[in-house]
Design an enzyme around this catalytic site. Structure first.
Site, PDB file in Angstrom:
ATOM      1  N   GLU A 100       4.679   2.636  -6.065  1.00  0.00           N
ATOM      2  CA  GLU A 100       3.782   1.519  -6.394  1.00  0.00           C
ATOM      3  C   GLU A 100       2.883   1.845  -7.590  1.00  0.00           C
ATOM      4  O   GLU A 100       1.746   1.391  -7.671  1.00  0.00           O
ATOM      5  CB  GLU A 100       2.929   1.126  -5.178  1.00  0.00           C
ATOM      6  CG  GLU A 100       3.727   0.609  -4.001  1.00  0.00           C
ATOM      7  CD  GLU A 100       4.481  -0.677  -4.306  1.00  0.00           C
ATOM      8  OE1 GLU A 100       4.044  -1.423  -5.204  1.00  0.00           O
ATOM      9  OE2 GLU A 100       5.513  -0.927  -3.655  1.00  0.00           O
ATOM     10  N   GLY A 101       3.421   2.615  -8.528  1.00  0.00           N
ATOM     11  CA  GLY A 101       2.666   2.981  -9.729  1.00  0.00           C
ATOM     12  C   GLY A 101       2.039   4.345  -9.576  1.00  0.00           C
ATOM     13  O   GLY A 101       1.125   4.531  -8.773  1.00  0.00           O
TER      14      GLY A 101
END
Length: 258
Positions: A100-101
């Site tokens: 998620e980054g």
């Protein structure tokens, strides 16, 4: 317990409570951004929420590594083997900083879209809110805990504002210098905002404790806020120095020298 064991346990507690509080405040801002009846309030909460997203994701997940590492360390050798289960938490926590980054992606977002794009206005609006909390601490019952938190919160906020000025002023002119310190900037901002929430909790806890409301719980909140300030918020000025002054040493070596 040995004092160093208490230090580790307090560090785990402080990071956990600070990051949970930061996430809760971000979630509340998200709700207000969508449901507040006043359009200007919705706009302000949306800006605050968007600034908070990389902090909640980036800072909290990085600190989960610190917390779970200490969870192994506090058990000694037993923490390393599988009987306690502590090592599993440590291994599992690592993925949180990646999916998620990654932390670096979150930091790039904080620098580019959340700070440089508006010239640091949102960041400085948050700093202004923190300054109001400092004023509340100064007006509180002059306890040693409130004074300690005020001292460190003020220093951390000032360090944050100096970094915001650096990021907003140098991103276009010297992007490599700014992005060399992007993750430390994320760590400073997350540290500050989590510490701010614990400072707010201290103010409330002191008031409730003075009215004999769940005194043991409130005293624990006060102690945790003070510990965070003295042992974690205290790192903020050093982060400022590495961000503002340390870019040259980050980029000093050519790629083929690594």
């Amino acid at each position: 317990h040995h004092p160093d064991v208490k230090r580790m346990l307090m560090t785990m507690r402080a990071y956990t409570e600070g990051c949970r509080a930061m996430a809760s405040v971000a979630a509340a801002a998200y709700d207000a951004a969508h449901h507040h009846p006043d359009a200007e309030a919705r706009k302000q909460n949306q800006a605050f929420y968007e600034f908070m997203v990389p902090l909640v994701k980036g800072y909290s997940t990085e600190m989960s590594l610190e917390v779970t590492s200490l969870g192994v360390q506090v058990h000694g050798g037993m923490g390393f083997i599988e009987e306690t289960g502590a090592a599993q938490y440590y291994r599992d926590a690592k993925i949180l900083t990646i999916y998620e980054g990654t932390t670096a992606i979150q930091a790039n977002d904080l620098v580019g879209r959340k700070t440089a794009r508006d010239g640091g206005q949102t960041a400085k609006a948050i700093a202004a809110q923190i300054e109001k909390t400092e004023a509340e601490l100064a007006k509180s019952d002059s306890s040693a805990a409130a004074a300690a938190v005020l001292k460190r919160l003020k220093a951390a906020r000032e360090a944050f504002v100096q970094v915001v000025d650096f990021v907003a002023g140098q991103t276009k002119a010297s992007p490599n210098a700014v992005f060399a310190g992007s993750v430390p900037y994320l760590m400073l901002a997350g540290n500050l905002v989590a510490g701010w929430q614990l400072a707010r909790s201290l103010i409330i806890a002191q008031d409730l404790a003075s009215h004999n409301v769940d005194v043991d719980f409130m005293q624990a909140k006060i102690a945790t806020a003070r510990f965070y300030a003295e042992h974690i918020l205290a790192k903020a000025p050093g982060l400022r120095d590495s961000i503002v002054d340390g870019a040259e040493s980050v980029t000093a070596l050519a790629a083929d020298m690594y």
